[in-house]
Design an enzyme around this catalytic site. Sequence first.
Site, PDB file in Angstrom:
ATOM      1  N   GLY A 220       5.985  -9.402 -15.292  1.00 14.63           N
ATOM      2  CA  GLY A 220       6.996  -8.985 -14.328  1.00 14.63           C
ATOM      3  C   GLY A 220       6.633  -9.339 -12.897  1.00 14.63           C
ATOM      4  O   GLY A 220       7.125  -8.732 -11.954  1.00 14.63           O
TER       5      GLY A 220
ATOM      6  N   ASP B 192      13.106  -3.860  -6.056  1.00 20.52           N
ATOM      7  CA  ASP B 192      13.104  -4.863  -4.981  1.00 20.52           C
ATOM      8  C   ASP B 192      14.484  -5.466  -4.723  1.00 20.52           C
ATOM      9  O   ASP B 192      14.657  -6.691  -4.691  1.00 20.52           O
ATOM     10  CB  ASP B 192      12.092  -5.983  -5.296  1.00 20.52           C
ATOM     11  CG  ASP B 192      10.680  -5.447  -5.440  1.00 20.52           C
ATOM     12  OD1 ASP B 192      10.486  -4.238  -5.221  1.00 20.52           O
ATOM     13  OD2 ASP B 192       9.767  -6.217  -5.764  1.00 20.52           O
TER      14      ASP B 192
ATOM     15  N   TRP C  68       4.469   1.307 -15.201  1.00 22.10           N
ATOM     16  CA  TRP C  68       4.443  -0.137 -14.894  1.00 22.10           C
ATOM     17  C   TRP C  68       3.213  -0.272 -14.009  1.00 22.10           C
ATOM     18  O   TRP C  68       3.248   0.145 -12.850  1.00 22.10           O
ATOM     19  CB  TRP C  68       5.724  -0.493 -14.156  1.00 22.10           C
ATOM     20  CG  TRP C  68       5.796  -1.865 -13.528  1.00 22.10           C
ATOM     21  CD1 TRP C  68       4.861  -2.487 -12.780  1.00 22.10           C
ATOM     22  CD2 TRP C  68       6.917  -2.771 -13.601  1.00 22.10           C
ATOM     23  NE1 TRP C  68       5.311  -3.716 -12.367  1.00 22.10           N
ATOM     24  CE2 TRP C  68       6.567  -3.914 -12.853  1.00 22.10           C
ATOM     25  CE3 TRP C  68       8.170  -2.723 -14.205  1.00 22.10           C
ATOM     26  CZ2 TRP C  68       7.437  -4.990 -12.695  1.00 22.10           C
ATOM     27  CZ3 TRP C  68       9.023  -3.798 -14.048  1.00 22.10           C
ATOM     28  CH2 TRP C  68       8.664  -4.930 -13.304  1.00 22.10           C
ATOM     29  N   ASP C  69       2.142  -0.787 -14.573  1.00 26.18           N
ATOM     30  CA  ASP C  69       0.876  -0.738 -13.841  1.00 26.18           C
ATOM     31  C   ASP C  69       0.580  -2.052 -13.126  1.00 26.18           C
ATOM     32  O   ASP C  69       0.348  -3.080 -13.762  1.00 26.18           O
ATOM     33  CB  ASP C  69      -0.264  -0.374 -14.806  1.00 26.18           C
ATOM     34  CG  ASP C  69      -1.406   0.291 -14.059  1.00 26.18           C
ATOM     35  OD1 ASP C  69      -1.723  -0.181 -12.951  1.00 26.18           O
ATOM     36  OD2 ASP C  69      -1.958   1.279 -14.559  1.00 26.18           O
TER      37      ASP C  69
ATOM     38  N   ASN D 148       1.186  -5.187 -15.526  1.00 22.04           N
ATOM     39  CA  ASN D 148       1.768  -6.394 -14.941  1.00 22.04           C
ATOM     40  C   ASN D 148       0.611  -7.096 -14.233  1.00 22.04           C
ATOM     41  O   ASN D 148       0.326  -6.798 -13.085  1.00 22.04           O
ATOM     42  CB  ASN D 148       2.850  -5.963 -13.938  1.00 22.04           C
ATOM     43  CG  ASN D 148       3.491  -7.135 -13.206  1.00 22.04           C
ATOM     44  OD1 ASN D 148       3.730  -8.179 -13.785  1.00 22.04           O
ATOM     45  ND2 ASN D 148       3.762  -6.942 -11.914  1.00 22.04           N
TER      46      ASN D 148
HETATM   47  C1  GDL Z   1       6.572  -5.087  -7.157  1.00 21.73           C
HETATM   48  C2  GDL Z   1       7.439  -5.644  -8.238  1.00 21.73           C
HETATM   49  C3  GDL Z   1       6.667  -6.530  -9.195  1.00 21.73           C
HETATM   50  C4  GDL Z   1       5.475  -7.199  -8.526  1.00 21.73           C
HETATM   51  C5  GDL Z   1       4.563  -6.105  -8.030  1.00 21.73           C
HETATM   52  C6  GDL Z   1       3.271  -6.557  -7.392  1.00 21.73           C
HETATM   53  C7  GDL Z   1       7.513  -3.505  -9.484  1.00 21.73           C
HETATM   54  C8  GDL Z   1       8.355  -2.503 -10.205  1.00 21.73           C
HETATM   55  N1  GDL Z   1       8.147  -4.578  -8.958  1.00 21.73           N
HETATM   56  O1  GDL Z   1       7.067  -4.460  -6.286  1.00 21.73           O
HETATM   57  O2  GDL Z   1       7.550  -7.469  -9.729  1.00 21.73           O
HETATM   58  O3  GDL Z   1       4.798  -8.023  -9.416  1.00 21.73           O
HETATM   59  O4  GDL Z   1       5.265  -5.322  -7.070  1.00 21.73           O
HETATM   60  O5  GDL Z   1       3.472  -7.377  -6.294  1.00 21.73           O
HETATM   61  O6  GDL Z   1       6.338  -3.308  -9.370  1.00 21.73           O
END
Ligand code: GDL
Length: 476
Positions: free
Chosen positions: A36, A144, A250-251, A285
Amino acid sequence: MNRDAFALVPGAGAELNHRMMDGGDRAPFLSGVLEGFYGRPWSHEQRQRLFVWMKAWGLNTYFYAPKDDLKHRADWRSCYASDELTVLESLVRECRGKGLRFVYGLGPGLDIIYSSEGTRETLLKRFRQLAGIGVTDFSLLFDDIPDTMLAQDRAVFDSFADAQATLSNEIWSVLRSECGGERFLFCPTPYCGRMERAQLGGKGYLDRLGERLDPSIDIFWTGPEIISSSIAEDHLAALAQTLRRPPLIWDNLHANDYDLRRLYTGPISGRPLDPKKHMAGILINPNCEFEANFVPIYSLAHYVQQGADYSPPRTFESGLEAWMEQFGGVGEPWTKEEVQLLASLYYLPFADGPDASRLLSDLRSIVQNGTEASHTARSRFDEWRQRIHSIALKLTELENRDLFYTFNRQWWEIREEMDLIARFLDHRQAHPGESILPRSPEHLPGTYRGGAIRVMQSLLEMNADGSFEGGRPVDV
Ligand code: GDL
């Protein structure tokens, strides 16, 4: 699934307590990897390797939501062409063939009209394409994006949360009844404590979302911050009250899309010891560079499975052992110490790895101690430098070229910095009392690291407390 901790939350409504105590009809705990991040998505081959790792380590979910895949966000309205769909179909097959859940995510929030019938149809059309190739788990992401509604949406919905919840509920209801939908994940616009405090999405967004979003939909959350150094149990318990469900984490601890000069190769840490008690699941992530993620993903599996027995340093050690296999090449075999030094110098956003702490402390003391620096300190420095050079050579010999490209640019800089310090130390030894190295042949004036970005970064300097200071004269 154990929900006892939530059942004990005082003041929770009877329905919430009931759901959290017996799990209601909630699906199993999700653990795995979330693609993500911003930047170049992983390749088909990298994803295939990911599935092999995940299966071996007992993780269960892969979430497909690459921010800069054209059709994920910027062009969310178009359907896939048949050749694109064929590639996705084989990805879904690979993933499910390994016993993993494949979740398909779509991010329509940049220019969406929540109230339009056309929006609903467009989203369903895309999701139906995916259902047609075997996908049963879906997600809508509203992170975002602008947190204001168009006038036509304001006329229909009383709040931003209402607009997103209504649309998601409608989509989910169709997917569940017509497409065998199993699980639906939702990423809110305020997705961390800081954004909630700033009232992103409007005052009371999360509360309203918790109230209106179908209770079977999971809600993502990144912790107190976008990149959270720690996530406390009571933070999650309080949030669960608001959301009327435990959050799905969402880590972003290992994400590096916001600072591509860094990589994070350390073990997950700073998370509650019993994840299953406080979360609906946890997906990481990680780094954009696929190969840097071996130990982070390995550590996630250990964290989820070991609970209170999970030890980040121990897992780092065993993760490195397992990683060694990827370091085969044409030259001398890598030693565990070399892989450890490589990983230590990147490690985590809020902590240096064990070797990095020692190296940095040695460097500070030898550079700052002036001419008093001892012979022992100098030979320790030379030893570090030699090890760094040897790793630079061994990287070039790796058979896994992706692994080489992942570290090469970063390691090149580290090696050059060590060489520059060595020149400086030699010069100071030859000219006692002097703390200026007049020139280095490898560093011509105006060619030092970073180009234009270095000048921009020198305009505002970050202090230790996180404040920024400007106004110093800058030599441009
Ligand atoms: C974010 C973005 C994600 C991005 C991360 C780190 C979320 C929910 N969204 O804001 O896509 O990879 O920060 O930069 O985390």
